[in-house]
Design a protein around this motif. Structure first.
Motif, PDB file in Angstrom:
ATOM      1  N   GLY A   1      -9.294 -81.153 -13.226  1.00  0.00           N
ATOM      2  CA  GLY A   1      -9.812 -81.227 -14.603  1.00  0.00           C
ATOM      3  C   GLY A   1      -8.725 -81.830 -15.476  1.00  0.00           C
ATOM      4  N   SER A   2      -9.119 -82.579 -16.527  1.00  0.00           N
ATOM      5  CA  SER A   2      -8.041 -83.160 -17.353  1.00  0.00           C
ATOM      6  C   SER A   2      -7.285 -82.056 -18.079  1.00  0.00           C
ATOM      7  N   ASP A   3      -7.893 -80.889 -18.261  1.00  0.00           N
ATOM      8  CA  ASP A   3      -7.166 -79.760 -18.860  1.00  0.00           C
ATOM      9  C   ASP A   3      -5.865 -79.473 -18.106  1.00  0.00           C
TER      10      ASP A   3
ATOM     11  N   TYR B   1      -5.490 -77.978 -27.043  1.00  0.00           N
ATOM     12  CA  TYR B   1      -4.070 -78.366 -27.049  1.00  0.00           C
ATOM     13  C   TYR B   1      -3.238 -77.241 -27.679  1.00  0.00           C
TER      14      TYR B   1
ATOM     15  N   THR C   1      -7.001 -87.630 -29.629  1.00  0.00           N
ATOM     16  CA  THR C   1      -8.266 -87.617 -28.896  1.00  0.00           C
ATOM     17  C   THR C   1      -9.046 -88.850 -29.330  1.00  0.00           C
TER      18      THR C   1
ATOM     19  N   ALA D   1     -13.127 -85.905 -30.603  1.00  0.00           N
ATOM     20  CA  ALA D   1     -14.129 -84.865 -30.377  1.00  0.00           C
ATOM     21  C   ALA D   1     -13.716 -83.715 -31.289  1.00  0.00           C
TER      22      ALA D   1
ATOM     23  N   ASP E   1      -6.030 -88.916 -25.262  1.00  0.00           N
ATOM     24  CA  ASP E   1      -7.000 -88.163 -24.468  1.00  0.00           C
ATOM     25  C   ASP E   1      -8.327 -88.922 -24.534  1.00  0.00           C
TER      26      ASP E   1
ATOM     27  N   ALA F   1     -11.145 -88.554 -22.899  1.00  0.00           N
ATOM     28  CA  ALA F   1     -12.214 -87.831 -22.192  1.00  0.00           C
ATOM     29  C   ALA F   1     -13.574 -88.529 -22.357  1.00  0.00           C
ATOM     30  N   TYR F   2     -13.771 -89.158 -23.520  1.00  0.00           N
ATOM     31  CA  TYR F   2     -15.102 -89.730 -23.823  1.00  0.00           C
ATOM     32  C   TYR F   2     -15.109 -91.254 -23.856  1.00  0.00           C
TER      33      TYR F   2
ATOM     34  N   LYS G   1     -17.541 -85.816 -17.790  1.00  0.00           N
ATOM     35  CA  LYS G   1     -18.554 -86.354 -18.714  1.00  0.00           C
ATOM     36  C   LYS G   1     -19.265 -87.538 -18.060  1.00  0.00           C
TER      37      LYS G   1
ATOM     38  N   ARG H   1     -14.281 -80.093 -11.384  1.00  0.00           N
ATOM     39  CA  ARG H   1     -12.944 -80.013 -11.997  1.00  0.00           C
ATOM     40  C   ARG H   1     -12.069 -81.177 -11.533  1.00  0.00           C
ATOM     41  N   LEU H   2     -12.249 -82.302 -12.196  1.00  0.00           N
ATOM     42  CA  LEU H   2     -11.488 -83.506 -11.839  1.00  0.00           C
ATOM     43  C   LEU H   2     -11.071 -84.268 -13.091  1.00  0.00           C
TER      44      LEU H   2
END
Ligand code: PLP
Length: 350
Positions: free
Chosen positions: A85-87, A114, A151, A155, A180, A182-183, A209, A217-218
């Motif tokens: 997961g990017s987390d 964060y 971000t 988001a 980040d 993510a989107y 996403k 979880r990647l």
């Protein structure tokens, strides 16, 4: 007294979006998951891997997945680290860069996790606000915090910063700039080129996403090999299990499937945005797989509750800057049609 560290004992902890047990009885638009299944090739790859080989440890370096990522993103595998997961990689970036009492920064509103990760580390948190036109406010000409999370797309609001702005910011930081993304697969521009041109820029991505793999979880990060080497020292050595590695490699290899999912979501986003505007909602043009929208009476709680009563889950934030609206993930066209129908029933309020 249990001997917990003081910051852990006192911190509130992050509250993720609600995941109901009876998930199939909801239209679930609260955690920006993908309405489409993972690529059939991903499911095949996982099935193939789910055999007797599971008795062996996975490849600690996630080589196959990194090689596929290298092809997709145009970087040598030494510039890429896979994450659970990017987390996970966001956490490890803080651990790598910010010691106890040192400062990290991010924009508020953006991804509040964060802040939680920094609290765990004992790092200090500084946040910068946004103007009405979404310009970050108050960032010093030279900022010497250890890490800055940007971000992009933002988001929960969905707008993007220009690449020119991000490059300028990178040059003003003495610490690391984490973009980040993510989107970003639902947007038009990425900061990957800045990873090449600035030695302090890291880009993070998630498979949760655009690749429909939240349950696997990647994530990954792309950065200079020196930064990747540091992150490799910190992570769990077997951070990706065998199934996750197979899934990541297969997902990245099936670009046509990925592109078609992204295309459908962008199409539905445009349709849903127009419908919301027809209903008098204020909608921020979005570059993510969600929109942030405020009803005419600016009572986000009323709409959240009304949708919840109709078994439609969306995200409502209590932060006063966000409480007037809702973050609504883009589901399938049918799910969004039902959501529009429910919003019509709920009316403009007052
Ligand atoms: C901006 C942002 N970054 C990172 C993440 C975490 O993604 P992952 O599921 O890969 O841990 C999310 C998840 O919602 C997110 O919204």
């Amino acid at each position: 007294m249990i001997a917990l560290r003081e910051n852990i004992a006192e911190m509130a902890g992050y509250v993720p979006g609600f995941q109901p047990f009876d998930v199939d009885s909801y239209i679930k638009l609260n955690t920006n998951e993908n309405p489409y299944p993972p690529s059939p090739k991903v499911l095949e790859a996982i099935a193939k891997e789910a055999g007797e080989g599971l008795r062996r440890y996975p490849d600690a370096a996630s080589r196959l997945a990194r090689e596929e990522a290298a092809k997709v993103y145009g970087f040598d595998p030494s510039w890429i680290i896979m994450a659970n997961g990017s987390d996970e990689v966001l956490n490890n970036l803080i651990r790598a860069c910010a010691g106890e009492g040192e400062e990290i920064a991010f924009i508020n509103p953006s991804y509040s996790y964060y802040g939680t990760l920094a609290e765990v580390q004992g790092a200090r948190v500084r946040t910068f606000g946004l103007s009405e036109s979404f310009e970050p406010e108050g960032i010093p000409e030279h900022y010497d915090g250890k890490l800055f999370f940007l971000t992009n797309p933002n988001a929960p609001l969905g707008f993007t910063y220009s690449q020119r702005y991000i490059a300028d910011l990178a040059g003003r930081l003495s610490g690391v700039l984490v973009v980040d993304e993510a989107y970003v697969d639902f947007a038009e521009e990425t900061s990957l080129e800045l990873v090449r041109s600035f030695d302090n820029v890291v880009v993070t991505r998630t498979f949760s996403k655009s690749y429909s793999l939240a349950g696997m979880r990647l994530g990954l990060a792309i950065a200079r090999p020196e930064i990747i080497a540091a992150l490799n020292k910190i992570r769990d050595h077997y951070n990706l299990d065998r199934l996750a590695q197979a899934a990541a490699a297969a997902a990245l290899a099936d670009q046509p499937y990925f592109q078609e999912c992204v295309r459908k979501i962008k199409e539905t986003r445009a349709w849903f945005t127009a419908e919301l505007q027809q209903l008098g909602y204020q909608v921020i043009p979005s570059s993510g797989n969600f929109v942030f929208a405020s009803p005419p009476d600016r009572d986000g709680t009323r709409i959240y509750q009304g949708l919840y009563d109709r078994k439609i889950l969306v995200r409502h934030f209590t932060d006063p800057k966000l409480a007037h609206g809702l973050r609504i993930s883009i589901g399938s066209r049918e799910e969004m049609e039902q959501t529009v129908k429910a919003l019509c029933e709920l009316g403009p309020g007052r």
